[in-house]
Design a protein around this motif. Structure first.
Motif, short mmCIF file in Angstrom:
data_model
loop_
_atom_site.label_atom_id
_atom_site.label_comp_id
_atom_site.label_asym_id
_atom_site.label_seq_id
_atom_site.Cartn_x
_atom_site.Cartn_y
_atom_site.Cartn_z
N THR A 225 -2.59 7.79 -3.51
CA THR A 225 -3.86 7.58 -4.22
C THR A 225 -4.85 8.73 -4.02
OG1 THR A 225 -4.78 6.33 -2.35
CG2 THR A 225 -3.59 5.09 -4.03
N ALA A 276 -12.76 3.70 -3.48
CA ALA A 276 -11.91 3.24 -4.58
C ALA A 276 -10.46 3.64 -4.35
CB ALA A 276 -12.42 3.80 -5.90
N GLN A 279 -8.96 1.23 -1.88
CA GLN A 279 -8.73 -0.06 -2.55
C GLN A 279 -7.53 0.01 -3.49
OE1 GLN A 279 -10.04 -2.75 -1.71
NE2 GLN A 279 -12.13 -2.45 -0.97
N GLU A 280 -7.32 1.15 -4.12
CA GLU A 280 -6.16 1.31 -5.00
C GLU A 280 -4.86 1.20 -4.21
OE1 GLU A 280 -4.04 4.54 -8.00
OE2 GLU A 280 -6.11 4.89 -7.34
N GLU A 283 -4.23 -2.40 -3.77
CA GLU A 283 -3.72 -3.03 -4.99
C GLU A 283 -2.26 -2.68 -5.23
OE1 GLU A 283 -5.23 -5.35 -6.72
OE2 GLU A 283 -6.77 -5.20 -5.15
N ARG A 284 -1.86 -1.47 -4.92
CA ARG A 284 -0.45 -1.10 -5.08
C ARG A 284 0.42 -1.89 -4.11
NH1 ARG A 284 0.23 5.34 -6.49
NH2 ARG A 284 -1.44 5.48 -8.03
#
Length: 389
Positions: A225, A276, A279-280, A283-284
């Protein structure tokens, strides 16, 4: 006194070396934060030079020294360096007493000799050079010789900036750069990630939720990310997991896991974009484990910065070093963090530059070349005179 004067003729190497030796022989380890004796010694040096000298402390026993040479009108130039040092550690790792200031083969050895009492002593000698040369500032030269840099500076330079004790027009920060000029610095962010699971017996893992397994999945995605950007002096952003802790016993499904993450940024990244990215990664991880439960805590954030290559402070430092050493001067980026970020927040153009080898800092082999130390003092004198004449 003209700016292009041969300031080297006014340097006193014995005085310079003696001051540095006294500073090295005065321990100021941080942590725990024992700068008081070094601050008292530094303040005495400043008073000997005829500077208006003050001590400022955010808590008892943690003083920073602010010493000013006020001229007529003009801008404020702040030179900032730090008087605290990292702990010397196990004495058996050192070939010499880390607080002896021993001199051998043209080098002074000891904790702080490069990082950053060498730059501090060089700045003090620069003032002495200018005084002996009969130069007077058109503006104010202030020396901020601060505590707490080694633990991120909030009780030293950060406090002085927050309280507007320091609010310069231009700034120089003394760190061991081998007399190279730093005009860009990466930012630093520290995150604490906590995954929460459900404890269970190791013989039946399907009855629990393994917090370590979920943390491992998050960690696997952190580098994925990172933004695909490159800075010409700093390279790209980085991420590193520095610590990880979890579990109680080998046959218990771990209910919690904590990882500490070091994230280094380049200009253009923001606090929001860095958060962000973390956080990505979460989410992954949820694409594989939908029940991933992560608490993300941003424990520390420091902005990256850069100064234009044609900024007056860059030009003054490059010219001063070229004049002093007779060599070409490298303009570089700084991958670590320093107190320069606080001064940049004031709106000042700021560079980092000083004598000493950063690769020896924080090691049991810390030392400084005394010829380079003297070059640093003379170059500082040239730069101060250029920016305040």
């Amino acid at each position: 006194m003209p700016v292009n004067a041969d300031f080297a003729t006014f340097a006193d190497r014995d005085r310079l070396v003696d001051r540095l030796q006294q500073l090295v022989r005065t321990p100021s380890e941080n942590p725990p934060g024992e700068e008081a004796a070094a601050a008292a010694l530094t303040a005495a040096f400043c008073e000997e030079l005829g500077l208006d000298t003050e001590l400022h402390e955010v808590e008892p026993g943690r003083p920073s020294v602010v010493a000013r040479w006020r001229g007529s009108g003009g801008p404020a130039l702040c030179y900032c360096s730090h008087i605290d040092v990292v702990p010397a550690g196990d004495p058996s790792l050192w070939e010499r007493d880390p607080y002896s200031g021993a001199i051998e083969d043209g080098r002074m050895h000891g904790r702080g000799s490069s990082d950053a009492k060498g730059p501090v002593a060089a700045a003090l000698e620069a003032v002495a050079i200018l005084k002996r040369a009969g130069w007077e500032p058109q503006g104010t030269l202030e020396l901020a010789l601060v505590a707490d840099e080694e633990t991120m500076g909030f009780k030293g330079a950060g406090y002085l900036v927050e309280e507007k004790i320091l609010n310069p027009d231009v700034a120089m920060v003394g760190e061991p750069t081998s007399l190279r000029v730093v005009r860009a610095q990466r930012g630093a962010s520290w995150f604490r990630l906590t995954t929460r699971g459900v404890a269970g017996h190791g013989s039946a893992p399907e009855r629990g939720v393994n917090a370590i397994k979920h943390m491992a999945e998050v960690v696997l995605h952190l580098e994925d990310t990172l933004p695909d950007v490159t800075h010409p002096l700093l390279g790209g952003p980085t991420v590193s997991v520095g610590t990880i802790r979890g579990g109680e016993k080998v046959n218990i499904i771990p209910a919690a896991c904590v990882a500490e993450v070091d994230r280094r940024t380049v200009p253009g990244e923001t606090r929001e974009s860095v958060i962000a990215g973390i956080q990505e990664a979460v989410e992954r991880a949820r694409k594989r484990f939908p029940d991933v439960d992560v608490y993300v805590d941003l424990a520390f954030f420091a902005e990256s910065f850069e100064v234009a290559p044609d900024a007056p402070v860059v030009a003054a430092a490059v010219d001063a070093l070229r004049t002093t050493t007779g060599r070409d001067v490298d303009v570089i980026g700084f991958r670590g963090a320093s107190d320069a970020r606080f001064l940049f927040e004031t709106g000042a153009d700021v560079i980092v530059c000083g004598p000493g080898d950063i690769t020896l800092a924080h090691t049991a082999h810390e030392s400084i070349d005394l010829a380079e130390l003297e070059h640093g003092a003379v170059a500082y004198a040239h730069a101060f005179a250029t920016l305040l004449s």
